[in-house]
Design a protein around this motif. Structure first.
Motif, PDB file in Angstrom:
ATOM      1  N   THR A 127     -11.588 -60.945 -61.568  1.00  0.00           N
ATOM      2  CA  THR A 127     -10.651 -59.989 -62.191  1.00  0.00           C
ATOM      3  C   THR A 127      -9.243 -60.551 -62.456  1.00  0.00           C
ATOM      4  OG1 THR A 127     -10.414 -59.040 -59.987  1.00  0.00           O
ATOM      5  CG2 THR A 127     -11.816 -57.847 -61.514  1.00  0.00           C
ATOM      6  N   ARG A 155      -6.598 -49.237 -50.787  1.00  0.00           N
ATOM      7  CA  ARG A 155      -7.384 -50.450 -51.063  1.00  0.00           C
ATOM      8  C   ARG A 155      -6.693 -51.219 -52.191  1.00  0.00           C
ATOM      9  NH1 ARG A 155      -9.373 -49.328 -47.026  1.00  0.00           N
ATOM     10  NH2 ARG A 155     -11.548 -48.978 -46.446  1.00  0.00           N
ATOM     11  N   PRO A 156      -6.573 -52.543 -52.020  1.00  0.00           N
ATOM     12  CA  PRO A 156      -5.998 -53.353 -53.105  1.00  0.00           C
ATOM     13  C   PRO A 156      -7.062 -53.764 -54.122  1.00  0.00           C
ATOM     14  CG  PRO A 156      -6.250 -54.672 -51.093  1.00  0.00           C
ATOM     15  CD  PRO A 156      -6.841 -53.324 -50.803  1.00  0.00           C
ATOM     16  N   TYR A 157      -6.727 -53.758 -55.389  1.00  0.00           N
ATOM     17  CA  TYR A 157      -7.623 -54.251 -56.456  1.00  0.00           C
ATOM     18  C   TYR A 157      -6.815 -55.106 -57.423  1.00  0.00           C
ATOM     19  CZ  TYR A 157     -11.160 -51.189 -54.615  1.00  0.00           C
ATOM     20  OH  TYR A 157     -12.052 -50.600 -53.751  1.00  0.00           O
ATOM     21  N   SER A 158      -7.302 -56.317 -57.697  1.00  0.00           N
ATOM     22  CA  SER A 158      -6.629 -57.162 -58.684  1.00  0.00           C
ATOM     23  C   SER A 158      -6.662 -56.446 -60.028  1.00  0.00           C
ATOM     24  CB  SER A 158      -7.350 -58.503 -58.830  1.00  0.00           C
ATOM     25  OG  SER A 158      -7.318 -59.178 -57.601  1.00  0.00           O
ATOM     26  N   ARG A 209     -16.410 -53.565 -57.875  1.00  0.00           N
ATOM     27  CA  ARG A 209     -17.813 -53.934 -57.709  1.00  0.00           C
ATOM     28  C   ARG A 209     -18.426 -53.111 -56.582  1.00  0.00           C
ATOM     29  NH1 ARG A 209     -20.552 -59.773 -56.775  1.00  0.00           N
ATOM     30  NH2 ARG A 209     -22.267 -59.421 -58.188  1.00  0.00           N
ATOM     31  N   PHE A 228     -16.922 -48.270 -47.956  1.00  0.00           N
ATOM     32  CA  PHE A 228     -16.384 -46.931 -47.719  1.00  0.00           C
ATOM     33  C   PHE A 228     -15.779 -46.380 -49.018  1.00  0.00           C
ATOM     34  CE2 PHE A 228     -12.662 -44.493 -45.804  1.00  0.00           C
ATOM     35  CZ  PHE A 228     -13.403 -43.342 -45.585  1.00  0.00           C
ATOM     36  N   ILE A 229     -15.029 -47.226 -49.708  1.00  0.00           N
ATOM     37  CA  ILE A 229     -14.296 -46.781 -50.895  1.00  0.00           C
ATOM     38  C   ILE A 229     -14.915 -47.309 -52.192  1.00  0.00           C
ATOM     39  CG2 ILE A 229     -12.061 -47.025 -52.077  1.00  0.00           C
ATOM     40  CD1 ILE A 229     -12.165 -44.947 -49.753  1.00  0.00           C
ATOM     41  N   ALA A 230     -15.433 -48.549 -52.171  1.00  0.00           N
ATOM     42  CA  ALA A 230     -15.964 -49.145 -53.411  1.00  0.00           C
ATOM     43  C   ALA A 230     -17.053 -48.254 -54.007  1.00  0.00           C
ATOM     44  CB  ALA A 230     -16.500 -50.542 -53.129  1.00  0.00           C
ATOM     45  N   THR A 269     -11.285 -53.446 -61.893  1.00  0.00           N
ATOM     46  CA  THR A 269     -12.742 -53.515 -62.018  1.00  0.00           C
ATOM     47  C   THR A 269     -13.324 -53.581 -60.619  1.00  0.00           C
ATOM     48  OG1 THR A 269     -12.530 -54.612 -64.136  1.00  0.00           O
ATOM     49  CG2 THR A 269     -14.651 -54.836 -63.014  1.00  0.00           C
TER      50      THR A 269
HETATM   51  C1  LIG Z   1      -5.866 -58.806 -53.185  1.00  0.00           C
HETATM   52  C2  LIG Z   1      -7.232 -58.146 -53.277  1.00  0.00           C
HETATM   53  C3  LIG Z   1      -7.789 -57.915 -54.517  1.00  0.00           C
HETATM   54  C4  LIG Z   1      -9.043 -57.305 -54.620  1.00  0.00           C
HETATM   55  N1  LIG Z   1      -9.572 -57.112 -55.858  1.00  0.00           N
HETATM   56  C5  LIG Z   1     -10.788 -56.538 -55.976  1.00  0.00           C
HETATM   57  C6  LIG Z   1     -11.376 -56.351 -57.274  1.00  0.00           C
HETATM   58  O1  LIG Z   1     -10.811 -56.713 -58.311  1.00  0.00           O
HETATM   59  N2  LIG Z   1     -12.603 -55.732 -57.331  1.00  0.00           N
HETATM   60  C7  LIG Z   1     -13.278 -55.325 -56.196  1.00  0.00           C
HETATM   61  O2  LIG Z   1     -14.381 -54.767 -56.326  1.00  0.00           O
HETATM   62  N3  LIG Z   1     -12.741 -55.513 -54.962  1.00  0.00           N
HETATM   63  C8  LIG Z   1     -11.514 -56.093 -54.826  1.00  0.00           C
HETATM   64  N4  LIG Z   1     -10.967 -56.250 -53.570  1.00  0.00           N
HETATM   65  C9  LIG Z   1     -11.667 -55.702 -52.393  1.00  0.00           C
HETATM   66  C10 LIG Z   1     -11.285 -54.197 -52.225  1.00  0.00           C
HETATM   67  O3  LIG Z   1      -9.941 -54.083 -51.810  1.00  0.00           O
HETATM   68  C11 LIG Z   1     -12.141 -53.483 -51.174  1.00  0.00           C
HETATM   69  O4  LIG Z   1     -12.078 -54.198 -49.977  1.00  0.00           O
HETATM   70  C12 LIG Z   1     -13.572 -53.335 -51.609  1.00  0.00           C
HETATM   71  O5  LIG Z   1     -13.646 -52.478 -52.747  1.00  0.00           O
HETATM   72  C13 LIG Z   1     -14.425 -52.754 -50.499  1.00  0.00           C
HETATM   73  O6  LIG Z   1     -13.813 -51.566 -50.025  1.00  0.00           O
HETATM   74  P1  LIG Z   1     -14.644 -50.572 -49.113  1.00  0.00           P
HETATM   75  O7  LIG Z   1     -13.755 -49.534 -48.556  1.00  0.00           O
HETATM   76  O8  LIG Z   1     -15.826 -50.059 -49.859  1.00  0.00           O
HETATM   77  O9  LIG Z   1     -15.195 -51.521 -48.000  1.00  0.00           O
HETATM   78  P2  LIG Z   1     -14.436 -52.013 -46.763  1.00  0.00           P
HETATM   79  O10 LIG Z   1     -13.026 -52.340 -47.090  1.00  0.00           O
HETATM   80  O11 LIG Z   1     -15.277 -53.065 -46.179  1.00  0.00           O
HETATM   81  O12 LIG Z   1     -14.390 -50.661 -45.958  1.00  0.00           O
HETATM   82  C14 LIG Z   1     -15.047 -50.502 -44.861  1.00  0.00           C
HETATM   83  C15 LIG Z   1     -13.954 -50.386 -43.821  1.00  0.00           C
HETATM   84  O13 LIG Z   1     -13.320 -49.120 -43.982  1.00  0.00           O
HETATM   85  C16 LIG Z   1     -12.943 -48.680 -42.727  1.00  0.00           C
HETATM   86  N5  LIG Z   1     -13.321 -47.277 -42.617  1.00  0.00           N
HETATM   87  C17 LIG Z   1     -14.554 -46.784 -42.526  1.00  0.00           C
HETATM   88  N6  LIG Z   1     -14.477 -45.447 -42.396  1.00  0.00           N
HETATM   89  C18 LIG Z   1     -13.175 -45.107 -42.425  1.00  0.00           C
HETATM   90  C19 LIG Z   1     -12.453 -43.866 -42.340  1.00  0.00           C
HETATM   91  N7  LIG Z   1     -13.084 -42.738 -42.202  1.00  0.00           N
HETATM   92  N8  LIG Z   1     -11.118 -43.915 -42.428  1.00  0.00           N
HETATM   93  C20 LIG Z   1     -10.473 -45.054 -42.567  1.00  0.00           C
HETATM   94  N9  LIG Z   1     -11.097 -46.253 -42.642  1.00  0.00           N
HETATM   95  C21 LIG Z   1     -12.443 -46.268 -42.576  1.00  0.00           C
HETATM   96  C22 LIG Z   1     -13.665 -49.508 -41.692  1.00  0.00           C
HETATM   97  O14 LIG Z   1     -12.718 -50.297 -40.994  1.00  0.00           O
HETATM   98  C23 LIG Z   1     -14.545 -50.427 -42.463  1.00  0.00           C
HETATM   99  O15 LIG Z   1     -14.484 -51.750 -41.997  1.00  0.00           O
HETATM  100  C24 LIG Z   1      -9.739 -56.899 -53.439  1.00  0.00           C
HETATM  101  C25 LIG Z   1      -9.174 -57.135 -52.189  1.00  0.00           C
HETATM  102  C26 LIG Z   1      -7.939 -57.767 -52.095  1.00  0.00           C
HETATM  103  C27 LIG Z   1      -7.348 -58.021 -50.746  1.00  0.00           C
END
Ligand SMILES: Cc1cc2nc3c(=O)[nH]c(=O)nc-3n(C[C@H](O)[C@H](O)[C@H](O)COP(=O)(O)OP(=O)(O)OC[C@H]3O[C@@H](n4cnc5c(N)ncnc54)[C@H](O)[C@@H]3O)c2cc1C
Ligand code: FES
Length: 391
Positions: free
Chosen positions: A171, A96-99, A119, A126-128, A117
């Motif tokens: 961020t 996952r990318p984070y600024s 949120r 999934f990861i946040a 940081t």
């Molecule tokens: C350039 C950039 C900078 C960012 N900066 C920040 C920041 O500063 N702060 C911040 O909070 N966020 C930031 N984000 C967003 C961050 O990267 C994540 O997308 C966010 O934290 C949500 O991640 P998540 O996994 O919880 O949710 P999602 O990315 O929405 O994860 C859900 C996705 O994970 C996949 N998934 C589910 N289960 C599995 C599994 N078992 N195996 C593999 N994949 C699965 C599915 O495709 C689903 O759509 C940034 C994103 C970008 C592109």
């Protein structure tokens, strides 16, 4: 360049040619094992490095700042860039990318560190959620620091920057603000930060600490906030215009709905495209909402044959998820960083099968389209497919 006259200049050039020829003659025919340019590039971009969580602290009611140190040399980055974290969770290895919310100068000095940081979303995630709820000091990760193009460039951008931020999109601007205050970046920054209420403001203390004659922070609240005397509403054209200089570059970072809104407002103000910079989004929440996506396929799962070197593996791939996610679910390693179709790290070749590329995250070059190369993070299968993945 100083012009000395025709004869002297031509004579000078031929002297260089002679010296070069003499150097060739002296050189050994054996291959050179030293690569000083490669060594510099490797120091600047070492790829994945070990990161250890030093601390986790609240950044708002729904966000936390994670500080990492590293036993390796923390690479230099530009304020505004992101880091990509490799996370192993429930047996899956994803990125996952984070600024980066700390400033580049903080990777130097007596206590080098880098911060993100995160949120916690209200639902899903999934990861946040994991990073927010479970990560503790001492946990270790791999990460790639200093990626992306979302940073100030003096030759390209106006001296005055208006940053339009929403949610965790603040961020990269905190990093820029700190760097300016520390005298390491040379531009004026006005941050227009849209939140629903004061409780939603992320990194408020850091923003206040970074405010100075070159950094101004304007909070714009959209909710019903009795007693709030600051700016109200959304980041509309009136507010943007009020804080703009005659020549301004606009940096935008926040949720997708905010991008659409701010883009229209900037167009209404006739801001030229070259003066607007958007950070990439990451994986879109719902690919089926895009025009052109065949709705009848959205619940399907297909067979994805993955050719890696001489071996071939067959895995399931959902039509509603990018190929990169299918590979991660199957435990196959693929290099990803931006997850937005822009860096090209996840480029794969499609040998057969139909697919849909997210229009918003389509960073393919013309030649890639012609020769069926796609970015696995922004390409969705629409039938059984065979792809070739480079390791
Ligand atoms: C350039 C950039 C900078 C960012 N900066 C920040 C920041 O500063 N702060 C911040 O909070 N966020 C930031 N984000 C967003 C961050 O990267 C994540 O997308 C966010 O934290 C949500 O991640 P998540 O996994 O919880 O949710 P999602 O990315 O929405 O994860 C859900 C996705 O994970 C996949 N998934 C589910 N289960 C599995 C599994 N078992 N195996 C593999 N994949 C699965 C599915 O495709 C689903 O759509 C940034 C994103 C970008 C592109
Ligand atoms: S991870 Fe950057 S293009 Fe796919």
């Amino acid at each position: 360049m100083k012009v000395k006259g025709f004869l002297k200049d031509v004579g000078g050039a031929s002297a260089v040619t002679k010296r070069r020829q003499a150097a060739y003659d002296r050189a050994s025919a054996k291959p050179a094992h030293k690569d000083p340019m490669g060594a510099v590039a490797k120091a600047l971009h070492p790829g994945l490095i070990p990161l250890t969580v030093e601390s986790v602290r609240p950044a708002s009611k729904t966000a936390k700042t994670i500080r990492f140190t590293s036993e390796a040399h923390l690479p230099y980055f530009r304020a505004g860039q992101f880091l990509t974290l490799v996370i192993e969770r429930d047996g899956y290895r994803v990125t996952r990318p984070y600024s980066i919310s700390s400033a580049p100068y903080e990777t130097r000095g007596e206590h080098p560190c880098v911060e993100i940081t995160v949120r916690r979303p209200k639902e899903g995630g999934f990861i946040a959620n994991y990073l927010y709820d479970e990560v503790r000091a001492g946990d270790t990760f791999l990460g790639e620091v200093g990626l992306g193009e979302f940073h100030y460039e003096a030759l390209r951008d106006a001296r005055h920057v208006v940053a339009a931020a929403g949610g965790s999109g603040i961020t990269p601007f905190v990093s820029m603000a700190k760097e300016i205050k520390n005298g390491r970046e040379d531009f004026d920054l006005t941050i227009l930060y849209g939140s629903v209420s004061e409780d939603d403001i992320v990194l408020r203390e850091e923003l206040e600490a970074a405010a100075c004659d070159r950094v101004h922070v304007v909070h714009v609240l959209s909710g019903d906030n009795p007693g709030w005397t600051g700016e109200k509403g959304f980041l509309n054209r009136d507010i943007i215009k009020k804080y703009s200089a005659e020549d301004t570059t606009y940096f935008v970072c926040g949720p997708q709905v905010m991008y659409d809104f701010v883009q229209k407002e900037l167009e209404a103000l006739s801001v030229p495209k070259r003066r607007v910079r958007f950070e990439v989004f990451g994986q879109v929440r719902d690919i089926t909402a895009f025009a052109g996506y065949p709705q009848e396929k959205k619940d399907d799962t297909y067979r994805l044959r993955v050719r890696i070197g001489v071996s071939e593996t067959e895995i399931p791939a959902r039509a509603s998820e990018p190929i990169a996610v299918a590979l991660e679910r199957a435990g196959l390693k693929i290099h990803t960083a931006c997850r937005s179709g822009s860096c090209g790290f996840c480029r794969i070749k499609v040998l057969s099968g139909k697919y849909f590329v997210c229009p918003q995250n389509d960073g393919r070059r013309g030649a890639d389209r012609d020769f069926h190369y796609v970015h696995a993070c922004s390409t969705y299968p629409l039938g059984d497919m065979t792809v070739k993945v480079n390791i």
